[in-house]
Motif scaffolding. Structure first.
Motif, PDB file in Angstrom:
ATOM      1  N   LYS A 179      10.580  -1.072   5.761  1.00  0.00           N
ATOM      2  CA  LYS A 179      11.667  -1.176   4.785  1.00  0.00           C
ATOM      3  C   LYS A 179      11.343  -0.430   3.495  1.00  0.00           C
ATOM      4  CE  LYS A 179      13.423  -5.651   6.424  1.00  0.00           C
ATOM      5  NZ  LYS A 179      13.585  -7.092   6.081  1.00  0.00           N
ATOM      6  N   GLY A 180      10.095   0.048   3.381  1.00  0.00           N
ATOM      7  CA  GLY A 180       9.704   0.812   2.205  1.00  0.00           C
ATOM      8  C   GLY A 180       9.306  -0.019   1.019  1.00  0.00           C
ATOM      9  N   ASN A 181       8.878  -1.263   1.235  1.00  0.00           N
ATOM     10  CA  ASN A 181       8.454  -2.112   0.131  1.00  0.00           C
ATOM     11  C   ASN A 181       7.330  -1.421  -0.655  1.00  0.00           C
ATOM     12  OD1 ASN A 181       6.458  -4.209  -1.007  1.00  0.00           O
ATOM     13  ND2 ASN A 181       8.299  -5.415  -0.678  1.00  0.00           N
ATOM     14  N   PRO A 182       7.518  -1.148  -1.952  1.00  0.00           N
ATOM     15  CA  PRO A 182       6.532  -0.370  -2.709  1.00  0.00           C
ATOM     16  C   PRO A 182       5.131  -0.969  -2.729  1.00  0.00           C
ATOM     17  CG  PRO A 182       8.607  -0.421  -3.898  1.00  0.00           C
ATOM     18  CD  PRO A 182       8.741  -1.396  -2.754  1.00  0.00           C
ATOM     19  N   THR A 183       5.034  -2.295  -2.864  1.00  0.00           N
ATOM     20  CA  THR A 183       3.706  -2.911  -2.914  1.00  0.00           C
ATOM     21  C   THR A 183       3.048  -2.901  -1.539  1.00  0.00           C
ATOM     22  OG1 THR A 183       4.459  -4.351  -4.710  1.00  0.00           O
ATOM     23  CG2 THR A 183       2.424  -4.960  -3.598  1.00  0.00           C
ATOM     24  N   ALA A 184       3.826  -3.132  -0.490  1.00  0.00           N
ATOM     25  CA  ALA A 184       3.269  -3.150   0.858  1.00  0.00           C
ATOM     26  C   ALA A 184       2.733  -1.790   1.278  1.00  0.00           C
ATOM     27  CB  ALA A 184       4.317  -3.633   1.854  1.00  0.00           C
ATOM     28  N   LEU A 185       3.266  -0.723   0.714  1.00  0.00           N
ATOM     29  CA  LEU A 185       2.788   0.611   1.080  1.00  0.00           C
ATOM     30  C   LEU A 185       1.402   0.917   0.506  1.00  0.00           C
ATOM     31  CD1 LEU A 185       6.010   2.783   0.658  1.00  0.00           C
ATOM     32  CD2 LEU A 185       4.952   2.015   2.788  1.00  0.00           C
ATOM     33  N   LEU A 186       1.000   0.211  -0.534  1.00  0.00           N
ATOM     34  CA  LEU A 186      -0.236   0.565  -1.228  1.00  0.00           C
ATOM     35  C   LEU A 186      -1.481   0.521  -0.343  1.00  0.00           C
ATOM     36  CD1 LEU A 186       0.396  -1.176  -4.679  1.00  0.00           C
ATOM     37  CD2 LEU A 186       0.826   1.203  -4.023  1.00  0.00           C
ATOM     38  N   PRO A 187      -1.680  -0.496   0.525  1.00  0.00           N
ATOM     39  CA  PRO A 187      -2.876  -0.488   1.371  1.00  0.00           C
ATOM     40  C   PRO A 187      -2.973   0.722   2.291  1.00  0.00           C
ATOM     41  CG  PRO A 187      -1.951  -2.694   1.284  1.00  0.00           C
ATOM     42  CD  PRO A 187      -0.945  -1.780   0.642  1.00  0.00           C
ATOM     43  N   LEU A 188      -1.844   1.360   2.589  1.00  0.00           N
ATOM     44  CA  LEU A 188      -1.870   2.532   3.461  1.00  0.00           C
ATOM     45  C   LEU A 188      -2.434   3.755   2.748  1.00  0.00           C
ATOM     46  CD1 LEU A 188       1.630   2.205   5.179  1.00  0.00           C
ATOM     47  CD2 LEU A 188      -0.569   1.246   5.910  1.00  0.00           C
ATOM     48  N   TYR A 189      -2.400   3.754   1.418  1.00  0.00           N
ATOM     49  CA  TYR A 189      -2.819   4.921   0.643  1.00  0.00           C
ATOM     50  C   TYR A 189      -3.964   4.626  -0.332  1.00  0.00           C
ATOM     51  CZ  TYR A 189       1.424   6.994   2.477  1.00  0.00           C
ATOM     52  OH  TYR A 189       2.391   7.470   3.328  1.00  0.00           O
ATOM     53  N   ALA A 190      -4.440   3.407  -0.351  1.00  0.00           N
ATOM     54  CA  ALA A 190      -5.517   3.051  -1.275  1.00  0.00           C
ATOM     55  C   ALA A 190      -6.747   3.918  -1.023  1.00  0.00           C
ATOM     56  CB  ALA A 190      -5.880   1.572  -1.124  1.00  0.00           C
ATOM     57  N   PRO A 191      -7.400   4.418  -2.081  1.00  0.00           N
ATOM     58  CA  PRO A 191      -8.608   5.237  -1.898  1.00  0.00           C
ATOM     59  C   PRO A 191      -9.757   4.382  -1.378  1.00  0.00           C
ATOM     60  CG  PRO A 191      -8.283   4.715  -4.204  1.00  0.00           C
ATOM     61  CD  PRO A 191      -7.059   4.231  -3.504  1.00  0.00           C
ATOM     62  N   ALA A 192     -10.771   5.040  -0.878  1.00  0.00           N
ATOM     63  CA  ALA A 192     -11.891   4.347  -0.229  1.00  0.00           C
ATOM     64  C   ALA A 192     -12.509   3.277  -1.118  1.00  0.00           C
ATOM     65  CB  ALA A 192     -12.946   5.356   0.196  1.00  0.00           C
ATOM     66  N   GLU A 193     -12.627   3.559  -2.416  1.00  0.00           N
ATOM     67  CA  GLU A 193     -13.267   2.593  -3.304  1.00  0.00           C
ATOM     68  C   GLU A 193     -12.427   1.335  -3.516  1.00  0.00           C
ATOM     69  OE1 GLU A 193     -11.372   5.824  -5.966  1.00  0.00           O
ATOM     70  OE2 GLU A 193     -12.450   5.679  -4.048  1.00  0.00           O
ATOM     71  N   SER A 194     -11.156   1.393  -3.131  1.00  0.00           N
ATOM     72  CA  SER A 194     -10.274   0.230  -3.280  1.00  0.00           C
ATOM     73  C   SER A 194     -10.066  -0.517  -1.970  1.00  0.00           C
ATOM     74  CB  SER A 194      -8.910   0.667  -3.831  1.00  0.00           C
ATOM     75  OG  SER A 194      -9.047   1.192  -5.135  1.00  0.00           O
ATOM     76  N   VAL A 195     -10.714  -0.064  -0.886  1.00  0.00           N
ATOM     77  CA  VAL A 195     -10.601  -0.722   0.414  1.00  0.00           C
ATOM     78  C   VAL A 195     -11.728  -1.738   0.530  1.00  0.00           C
ATOM     79  CG1 VAL A 195     -10.621  -0.429   2.910  1.00  0.00           C
ATOM     80  CG2 VAL A 195      -9.521   1.299   1.455  1.00  0.00           C
ATOM     81  N   LEU A 196     -11.358  -3.010   0.670  1.00  0.00           N
ATOM     82  CA  LEU A 196     -12.335  -4.105   0.681  1.00  0.00           C
ATOM     83  C   LEU A 196     -12.707  -4.543   2.086  1.00  0.00           C
ATOM     84  CD1 LEU A 196     -10.615  -6.183  -2.147  1.00  0.00           C
ATOM     85  CD2 LEU A 196     -12.430  -4.461  -2.374  1.00  0.00           C
ATOM     86  N   VAL A 197     -11.746  -4.522   3.003  1.00  0.00           N
ATOM     87  CA  VAL A 197     -11.978  -4.871   4.407  1.00  0.00           C
ATOM     88  C   VAL A 197     -11.256  -3.829   5.248  1.00  0.00           C
ATOM     89  CG1 VAL A 197     -11.589  -6.548   6.241  1.00  0.00           C
ATOM     90  CG2 VAL A 197     -12.149  -7.345   3.933  1.00  0.00           C
ATOM     91  N   ARG A 198     -11.946  -3.290   6.243  1.00  0.00           N
ATOM     92  CA  ARG A 198     -11.312  -2.290   7.101  1.00  0.00           C
ATOM     93  C   ARG A 198     -11.958  -2.318   8.471  1.00  0.00           C
ATOM     94  NH1 ARG A 198     -11.981   3.689   5.138  1.00  0.00           N
ATOM     95  NH2 ARG A 198     -14.011   3.390   6.109  1.00  0.00           N
ATOM     96  N   THR A 199     -11.186  -2.550   9.498  1.00  0.00           N
ATOM     97  CA  THR A 199     -11.641  -2.512  10.877  1.00  0.00           C
ATOM     98  C   THR A 199     -11.041  -1.275  11.537  1.00  0.00           C
ATOM     99  OG1 THR A 199      -9.755  -3.720  11.788  1.00  0.00           O
ATOM    100  CG2 THR A 199     -11.575  -5.053  10.881  1.00  0.00           C
ATOM    101  N   PRO A 200     -11.441  -0.969  12.759  1.00  0.00           N
ATOM    102  CA  PRO A 200     -10.800   0.165  13.449  1.00  0.00           C
ATOM    103  C   PRO A 200      -9.279   0.030  13.520  1.00  0.00           C
ATOM    104  CG  PRO A 200     -12.824  -0.406  14.578  1.00  0.00           C
ATOM    105  CD  PRO A 200     -12.617  -1.463  13.525  1.00  0.00           C
ATOM    106  N   LEU A 201      -8.780  -1.181  13.731  1.00  0.00           N
ATOM    107  CA  LEU A 201      -7.322  -1.363  13.733  1.00  0.00           C
ATOM    108  C   LEU A 201      -6.746  -1.131  12.351  1.00  0.00           C
ATOM    109  CD1 LEU A 201      -6.634  -4.460  16.045  1.00  0.00           C
ATOM    110  CD2 LEU A 201      -6.152  -2.044  16.503  1.00  0.00           C
ATOM    111  N   GLY A 202      -7.512  -1.485  11.326  1.00  0.00           N
ATOM    112  CA  GLY A 202      -7.066  -1.209   9.966  1.00  0.00           C
ATOM    113  C   GLY A 202      -6.944   0.279   9.710  1.00  0.00           C
ATOM    114  N   ASP A 203      -7.897   1.056  10.237  1.00  0.00           N
ATOM    115  CA  ASP A 203      -7.824   2.512  10.108  1.00  0.00           C
ATOM    116  C   ASP A 203      -6.587   3.051  10.818  1.00  0.00           C
ATOM    117  OD1 ASP A 203     -10.102   2.881   8.561  1.00  0.00           O
ATOM    118  OD2 ASP A 203     -11.419   3.055  10.303  1.00  0.00           O
ATOM    119  N   GLU A 204      -6.324   2.525  12.003  1.00  0.00           N
ATOM    120  CA  GLU A 204      -5.150   2.971  12.747  1.00  0.00           C
ATOM    121  C   GLU A 204      -3.857   2.603  12.008  1.00  0.00           C
ATOM    122  OE1 GLU A 204      -5.144   1.738  16.823  1.00  0.00           O
ATOM    123  OE2 GLU A 204      -7.281   2.175  17.078  1.00  0.00           O
ATOM    124  N   LEU A 205      -3.856   1.440  11.392  1.00  0.00           N
ATOM    125  CA  LEU A 205      -2.681   1.028  10.626  1.00  0.00           C
ATOM    126  C   LEU A 205      -2.432   2.002   9.483  1.00  0.00           C
ATOM    127  CD1 LEU A 205      -0.455  -0.948   9.775  1.00  0.00           C
ATOM    128  CD2 LEU A 205      -2.225  -2.356   8.682  1.00  0.00           C
TER     129      LEU A 205
END
Length: 267
Positions: free
Chosen positions: A96-122
């Protein structure tokens, strides 16, 4: 004497944190417009619900919330606000383009706190989930912030932050949010992605307003309106790399496969 609870928490903590595939910083920190000593710390996570919840008759677990402040208290410097969404709910927000929900898709590496292979795919799924609908959604959120700034719309005319109005003449946070959303909507529509932190010119413009360095609200409103008109013109002319609608088939197919793989690995 009863102990007073000093934080807010609701939702299924074990399910949310146990099934987490992605969590990033959101809010001012990831935009690059945080001001030391004034901003709280916002995080957003995504988790996969257990198979019995998705396939059975158990109640869904749409989200989990943890705040270091009590219910109803406004967050302040040093506070942490976490919201974690089930993958199904999160993807609905994203398409739906929710502005806040889009942020985890573009957050830089230093702002990524938890990331699994599925998270990378997401995160890699972003091009399939984005569409021109996101551009319209950014404008909608921008308008809501501007309405709050001007004391109109569904919200009360009484400002949420009267201390900012007393100091600067207007609520500089609402103004900076509106300007940020306008510039990010423009980038999304014209380039098909978001840059985080914001590009330097746009970041400095939003930060200048947030710091109260723009005393003339009329000029701030004019800048917001100018950027808004550029977004609207690009959408109206179809001058955008974004498709009219998201690729729901691709997003749904990935979601189904992601759930199956997660369940197979977490039996």
């Amino acid at each position: 004497m009863d102990t007073i609870e000093q934080h807010t928490e609701y939702g299924d903590r074990d399910t949310a944190l146990g099934g987490e595939i992605l969590r990033t910083v959101v809010g001012s920190g990831v935009h690059g417009i945080a001001i030391a000593g004034t901003d709280d710390h916002d995080e957003m996570g995504v988790f996969v619900e257990p198979a019995p919840v998705v396939l059975g008759v158990a109640d869904p677990v749409p989200h989990y919330v943890f705040r270091t402040r009590p219910e109803g208290a406004r967050s302040g410097p040093g506070d942490t606000d976490l919201v974690a969404y089930s993958l199904r709910k999160y993807l609905r927000l994203v398409v739906k383009g929710n502005p806040t929900a889009l942020l985890p898709l573009y957050a830089p590496a230093e702002s990524v706190l938890v990331r699994t292979p599925l998270g990378d795919e997401l995160r890699a799924l972003a091009p399939k989930a984005l569409s021109q609908e996101a551009g319209h959604r950014f404008l909608g959120y921008m308008n809501a912030q501007r309405d709050r700034l001007l004391g109109r719309g569904r919200r009360s005319a009484v400002p949420n932050r009267p201390e900012l109005v007393a100091k600067h003449g207007y609520d500089v946070k609402y103004a900076s949010h509106a300007l940020r959303l306008a510039y990010q909507g423009l980038e999304l529509v014209t380039r098909g992605h978001l840059t985080l932190p914001m590009p330097e010119f746009e970041r400095e413009r939003a930060l200048r307003v947030k710091r109260g360095d723009e005393p003339d609200l009329t000029e701030v409103l004019a800048e917001i309106a100018d950027v808004q008109s550029r977004v609207e013109a690009a959408l109206a002319a179809g001058d955008t790399p974004l498709p009219p609608t998201p690729d729901l088939a691709a997003v749904s197919a990935w979601s189904a496969e992601a759930h199956r793989r997660h369940w197979a690995e977490h039996r």
